[in-house]
Design a protein around this motif. Structure first.
Motif, PDB file in Angstrom:
ATOM      1  N   GLN A 302       0.835  -1.200   0.000  1.00  0.00           N
ATOM      2  CA  GLN A 302       0.000   0.000   0.000  1.00  0.00           C
ATOM      3  C   GLN A 302       0.873   1.256   0.000  1.00  0.00           C
ATOM      4  O   GLN A 302       0.563   2.239  -0.687  1.00  0.00           O
ATOM      5  N   GLU A 303       1.968   1.227   0.756  1.00  0.00           N
ATOM      6  CA  GLU A 303       2.891   2.361   0.787  1.00  0.00           C
ATOM      7  C   GLU A 303       3.485   2.605  -0.594  1.00  0.00           C
ATOM      8  O   GLU A 303       3.646   3.754  -1.030  1.00  0.00           O
ATOM      9  N   MET A 304       3.835   1.509  -1.291  1.00  0.00           N
ATOM     10  CA  MET A 304       4.358   1.637  -2.643  1.00  0.00           C
ATOM     11  C   MET A 304       3.302   2.256  -3.569  1.00  0.00           C
ATOM     12  O   MET A 304       3.595   3.176  -4.336  1.00  0.00           O
ATOM     13  N   ALA A 305       2.084   1.733  -3.485  1.00  0.00           N
ATOM     14  CA  ALA A 305       0.989   2.231  -4.331  1.00  0.00           C
ATOM     15  C   ALA A 305       0.744   3.721  -4.089  1.00  0.00           C
ATOM     16  O   ALA A 305       0.566   4.494  -5.036  1.00  0.00           O
ATOM     17  N   ASP A 306       0.746   4.120  -2.824  1.00  0.00           N
ATOM     18  CA  ASP A 306       0.519   5.524  -2.476  1.00  0.00           C
ATOM     19  C   ASP A 306       1.656   6.414  -2.995  1.00  0.00           C
ATOM     20  O   ASP A 306       1.416   7.541  -3.465  1.00  0.00           O
TER      21      ASP A 306
END
Length: 328
Positions: A302-306
């Motif tokens: 999720q951190e990567m996606a954000d």
């Protein structure tokens, strides 16, 4: 009508019926059979993989196919060049599962692919990093400003480069992003056509041992570069038992890989066509494991996606957790 004519008519009708049945059966095979084919009573499950990944190791060891067969499944393993090709094959339905790194599933989900996370491996961060020549004069991440840096779009190297730039306190446009595949990047690095190269093992190990390279930084604390087992939502939801078998049996193969480095090094040296010293360096600085998805890796993705969305690499905000189908 004479008896002879009636006999001929019956014979012609019989031929037409046989042909009709044959055509109908063929049509069934092309539709129903294409999605859930059966061979000798076994249901076919097709998996896409890349050289040297967990499925490749399992294929060479030979246990996974036998275990799946004992459960009623014919496992077909297809090799692909990179994660982007795997995502396309998964989306088209030509494979049921794919093994890819951390970045392809994020970009695929952002592009609207109805992806499902099924399993995850341990970190490969120590074998990922940014390489420079030992005599380059580049000694810190800040020294990368204005430099040409090779990476491959849609792979873990893209995210790691983004993280490295942020860690250095630089802006995205402070460096020259050079998108090329890893083989081309290796040649460009050797010839001095690029200043730095963001890559992963075995490219990292090979460059360190044969190309006078040093790692300016590895991926620890920035990009774990994990293996992910992926499927499509529709398939994963209706094949939960298959997913469990795959993850559990692959976990057994990864335990073997983690406890038999010498045999694994010999095996991968032959299949990857690399020197044993290169493969040994790669094998010795990572762990091998596969398990079902869990909360902290969902957070990582999720951190990567954000981060990708914030920097305009992707144009759609996504919820990674919604794509998870198998937690362990």
């Amino acid at each position: 009508m004479s008896r002879t004519k009636r006999t001929v008519l019956k014979w012609l009708v019989g031929i037409v019926l046989v042909l009709w049945v044959g055509v109908a059966f063929y049509g069934y095979q092309q539709t129903d059979g294409a999605k859930s084919s059966h061979t000798n009573g076994l249901t076919t499950v097709t998996v896409g993989y890349q050289k040297g990944d967990p499925f490749d190791i399992a294929k060479q060891r030979g246990k996974l196919v036998k275990k799946m067969k004992a459960k009623g499944y014919r496992l077909v393993l297809k090799q692909f060049q990179d994660g982007n090709a795997l995502m396309q094959a998964l989306k088209s339905g030509s494979i049921d599962y794919a093994r890819a790194g951390d970045t392809p599933p994020v970009t695929a989900q952002s592009a609207g692919t109805d992806l499902a996370y099924v399993g995850v491996g341990s970190t490969k961060a120590k074998g990922s990093g940014i390489l420079v020549k030992k005599n380059s004069g580049i000694n810190s991440l800040k020294d990368l400003k204005g430099k040409k840096i090779a990476y491959t779009k849609g792979t873990s190297s893209q995210y790691l480069l983004l993280q490295l730039i942020e860690k250095a306190g630089l802006e995205v446009n402070d460096v020259d992003w050079v998108n090329m595949d890893q083989s081309a990047a290796s040649v460009a690095f050797a010839k001095g056509k690029i200043d730095a190269w963001v890559t992963w093992d075995p490219y990292t190990a090979q460059a360190e041992l044969t190309q006078n390279a040093k790692a300016l930084s590895n991926g620890v604390g920035m990009s774990n570069n994990r293996d992910y087992i992926l499927s499509m939502q529709t398939y994963a939801k209706s094949h939960k038992t298959v997913s469990k078998y795959l993850v559990d049996y692959l976990e057994d193969d990864m335990h073997w890989a983690d406890t038999h480095h010498k045999q694994l090094t010999t095996m991968l040296s032959k299949s990857l066509k690399l020197k044993k010293s290169v493969v040994k360096k790669m094998v010795d600085r990572r762990r091998y494991s596969i398990r079902g998805m869990y909360a902290s890796v969902v957070k990582e993705q999720q951190e990567m996606a954000d981060n990708f969305y914030k920097n305009g690499i992707t144009t759609k905000k996504i919820n990674v957790k919604s794509a998870v189908t198998y937690l362990k």
